[in-house]
Write a protein that holds these residues in place. Sequence first.
Motif, short mmCIF file in Angstrom:
data_model
loop_
_atom_site.label_atom_id
_atom_site.label_comp_id
_atom_site.label_asym_id
_atom_site.label_seq_id
_atom_site.Cartn_x
_atom_site.Cartn_y
_atom_site.Cartn_z
N ASP A 112 0.87 -1.17 0.00
CA ASP A 112 0.00 0.00 0.00
C ASP A 112 0.91 1.23 0.00
O ASP A 112 1.70 1.41 0.93
CB ASP A 112 -0.90 -0.02 1.24
N LEU A 113 0.84 2.03 -1.04
CA LEU A 113 1.75 3.17 -1.18
C LEU A 113 1.58 4.19 -0.06
O LEU A 113 2.56 4.82 0.36
CB LEU A 113 1.59 3.84 -2.55
N LYS A 114 0.37 4.36 0.47
CA LYS A 114 0.17 5.28 1.60
C LYS A 114 0.93 4.78 2.82
O LYS A 114 1.59 5.56 3.52
CB LYS A 114 -1.31 5.42 1.93
N ASP A 115 0.85 3.49 3.08
CA ASP A 115 1.54 2.91 4.24
C ASP A 115 3.06 3.02 4.10
O ASP A 115 3.75 3.38 5.04
CB ASP A 115 1.15 1.44 4.43
N ILE A 116 3.56 2.71 2.92
CA ILE A 116 5.02 2.74 2.74
C ILE A 116 5.53 4.17 2.75
O ILE A 116 6.62 4.44 3.28
CB ILE A 116 5.47 1.96 1.48
N SER A 117 4.77 5.13 2.22
CA SER A 117 5.22 6.52 2.27
C SER A 117 5.23 7.03 3.71
O SER A 117 6.11 7.81 4.09
CB SER A 117 4.37 7.42 1.37
N ALA A 118 4.29 6.59 4.53
CA ALA A 118 4.29 6.96 5.95
C ALA A 118 5.52 6.39 6.64
O ALA A 118 6.15 7.07 7.47
CB ALA A 118 3.01 6.46 6.62
N LYS A 119 5.87 5.17 6.28
CA LYS A 119 7.07 4.55 6.87
C LYS A 119 8.34 5.28 6.42
O LYS A 119 9.29 5.42 7.19
CB LYS A 119 7.13 3.07 6.51
N LEU A 120 8.36 5.74 5.18
CA LEU A 120 9.50 6.51 4.68
C LEU A 120 9.63 7.81 5.47
O LEU A 120 10.72 8.17 5.91
CB LEU A 120 9.34 6.81 3.19
N ILE A 165 13.21 9.34 5.16
CA ILE A 165 13.69 9.00 3.82
C ILE A 165 12.83 9.75 2.81
O ILE A 165 11.63 9.50 2.70
CB ILE A 165 13.60 7.48 3.56
N PRO A 166 13.42 10.71 2.08
CA PRO A 166 12.62 11.46 1.10
C PRO A 166 12.17 10.56 -0.05
O PRO A 166 12.91 9.69 -0.50
CB PRO A 166 13.56 12.55 0.62
N LEU A 167 10.94 10.81 -0.48
CA LEU A 167 10.36 10.06 -1.60
C LEU A 167 10.21 11.00 -2.78
O LEU A 167 9.54 12.03 -2.70
CB LEU A 167 9.00 9.49 -1.21
N TYR A 168 10.87 10.65 -3.88
CA TYR A 168 10.87 11.47 -5.09
C TYR A 168 10.04 10.79 -6.18
O TYR A 168 10.24 9.62 -6.47
CB TYR A 168 12.29 11.68 -5.60
N ALA A 169 9.14 11.56 -6.76
CA ALA A 169 8.31 11.04 -7.85
C ALA A 169 9.01 11.29 -9.18
O ALA A 169 9.47 12.40 -9.44
CB ALA A 169 6.96 11.75 -7.85
N ALA A 170 9.09 10.27 -10.00
CA ALA A 170 9.52 10.46 -11.39
C ALA A 170 8.29 11.00 -12.12
O ALA A 170 7.31 10.28 -12.33
CB ALA A 170 9.98 9.14 -11.98
N HIS A 171 8.33 12.30 -12.48
CA HIS A 171 7.11 12.95 -12.96
C HIS A 171 7.44 13.95 -14.07
O HIS A 171 8.39 14.72 -13.95
CB HIS A 171 6.42 13.67 -11.79
N LEU A 172 6.64 13.93 -15.13
CA LEU A 172 6.86 14.85 -16.25
C LEU A 172 6.68 16.31 -15.83
O LEU A 172 7.21 17.21 -16.47
CB LEU A 172 5.90 14.52 -17.40
N CYS A 228 4.55 12.09 -2.49
CA CYS A 228 5.99 12.33 -2.65
C CYS A 228 6.40 13.69 -2.13
O CYS A 228 5.63 14.65 -2.13
CB CYS A 228 6.37 12.19 -4.13
N ASP A 229 7.65 13.76 -1.69
CA ASP A 229 8.21 15.01 -1.18
C ASP A 229 8.56 15.98 -2.30
O ASP A 229 8.52 17.19 -2.11
CB ASP A 229 9.48 14.71 -0.35
N ARG A 230 8.91 15.43 -3.44
CA ARG A 230 9.31 16.27 -4.57
C ARG A 230 9.11 15.50 -5.87
O ARG A 230 9.26 14.29 -5.90
CB ARG A 230 10.79 16.64 -4.42
N TRP A 231 8.77 16.24 -6.93
CA TRP A 231 8.63 15.65 -8.24
C TRP A 231 9.90 15.94 -9.03
O TRP A 231 10.36 17.08 -9.10
CB TRP A 231 7.44 16.23 -8.98
N VAL A 232 10.44 14.89 -9.63
CA VAL A 232 11.72 14.98 -10.34
C VAL A 232 11.47 14.64 -11.81
O VAL A 232 10.76 13.69 -12.13
CB VAL A 232 12.72 13.97 -9.73
#
Length: 170
Positions: free
Chosen positions: A82-90, A95-102, A136-140
């Motif tokens: 579950d992405l919500k659960d894992i992002s909360a754990k990050l 641990i910053p979470l970066y989205a690969a995003h256009l 995500c913390d930031r879109w890359v």
Amino acid sequence: ILAVCKKLNWDEDSVFAKKNPFLLLAEELNDPGNLGTVIRTADACGADAVFLSKGSVDLYNPKVLRSTMGSMFHIPVFQNVDLKDISAKLKENEIPLYAAHLKGDTFPYGLDLGQSCAFLIGNEARGLSDEAAALCDRWVKIPMPGQAESLNASIAAGVLMYEVVRQRLK
């Protein structure tokens, strides 16, 4: 030929206990060749784990297994996350979470990837859902001076993972 094998049982807590974890998350990767390539590349880059959201192709699909070239036995891969659960754990583990995003506002070269980091890669056809991108913390974005609209999911993951390698080899 017939074989009965035990599935690998990785410990998620030990992944988060590592110093400066380097993680890859994927939202609904559907193409078995892409998933196998992502796992193989994550292994080659020294990533600590791969997390697959619900709706991703099965890790034990024959084409996934073939395209990992054995890497699935070297790197922890967690399915049906579950992405919500894992992002909360990050966030809990800083641990910053970066989205690969256009629509990203920075290139990966502008990030400090020598520290703990995680990248989220989207579905081959749709990219990241709005819900996943919001976690995500930031879109890359990956620079694309040519005319292509986007990159293949496994190629985008590879570009981002090798930037982590480049920064950590300094």
